[in-house]
Design a protein around this motif. Sequence first.
Motif, mmCIF file in Angstrom:
data_model
loop_
_atom_site.group_PDB
_atom_site.id
_atom_site.type_symbol
_atom_site.label_atom_id
_atom_site.label_comp_id
_atom_site.label_asym_id
_atom_site.label_seq_id
_atom_site.Cartn_x
_atom_site.Cartn_y
_atom_site.Cartn_z
ATOM 1 N N LEU A 93 19.217 42.825 35.316
ATOM 2 C CA LEU A 93 18.629 43.874 36.127
ATOM 3 C C LEU A 93 19.172 43.711 37.534
ATOM 4 N N GLN A 94 19.722 44.776 38.074
ATOM 5 C CA GLN A 94 20.304 44.718 39.415
ATOM 6 C C GLN A 94 19.587 45.717 40.308
ATOM 7 N N ALA A 95 18.856 45.178 41.278
ATOM 8 C CA ALA A 95 18.137 46.031 42.228
ATOM 9 C C ALA A 95 18.991 46.276 43.460
ATOM 10 N N SER A 96 18.879 47.470 43.997
ATOM 11 C CA SER A 96 19.613 47.807 45.217
ATOM 12 C C SER A 96 18.857 48.908 45.957
ATOM 13 N N GLY A 97 19.292 49.162 47.196
ATOM 14 C CA GLY A 97 18.729 50.270 47.952
ATOM 15 C C GLY A 97 17.808 49.868 49.084
ATOM 16 N N ALA A 145 19.979 48.520 34.684
ATOM 17 C CA ALA A 145 19.800 47.576 33.591
ATOM 18 C C ALA A 145 21.062 47.497 32.749
ATOM 19 N N SER A 146 21.380 46.307 32.281
ATOM 20 C CA SER A 146 22.505 46.138 31.373
ATOM 21 C C SER A 146 22.106 45.139 30.293
ATOM 22 N N THR A 165 19.028 53.354 34.344
ATOM 23 C CA THR A 165 18.602 53.019 35.701
ATOM 24 C C THR A 165 17.213 53.578 35.968
ATOM 25 N N VAL A 166 16.420 52.792 36.664
ATOM 26 C CA VAL A 166 15.102 53.229 37.116
ATOM 27 C C VAL A 166 15.123 53.284 38.639
ATOM 28 N N ALA A 198 11.436 43.735 33.749
ATOM 29 C CA ALA A 198 11.323 44.379 32.438
ATOM 30 C C ALA A 198 10.223 43.727 31.626
ATOM 31 N N HIS A 199 9.369 44.598 31.063
ATOM 32 C CA HIS A 199 8.298 44.151 30.183
ATOM 33 C C HIS A 199 8.608 44.621 28.768
#
Length: 122
Positions: A3-7, A23-24, A77-78, A97-98
Amino acid sequence: VQLQASGGGLVQAGGSLRLSCAASGFPLDEYAIAWFRQAPGKEREGVSCIDSGDNSTYYTDSVKGRFIISGDNAKNTVYLQMNSLKPEDTAVYYCAAHLLGCSANPYDVNYWGEGTLVTVSS
């Protein structure tokens, strides 16, 4: 699974930011994806969650009406659209992620992404 968060970034009070969680390694519709945040000296708290299976969404009371969570399954992507930001929203934001559905409990998280810092100046 990644999971890669950005922004994240610096914004003035009343401004907006959009966080992304890419997500990958797994399809989004098999997991609920949540955003947590942790401010200095405070516990990690659940902010919002989306269960892509039925598109149900959840928000903690302090962000209701200001934040919007959404998912793009095609992009895996979320997003978390954050509007009317307040200084108390300042924190490191983590996507997670759950496997078993949305939960505000960080101990229920199966996978964590790295955080992205959001700073709201007054």
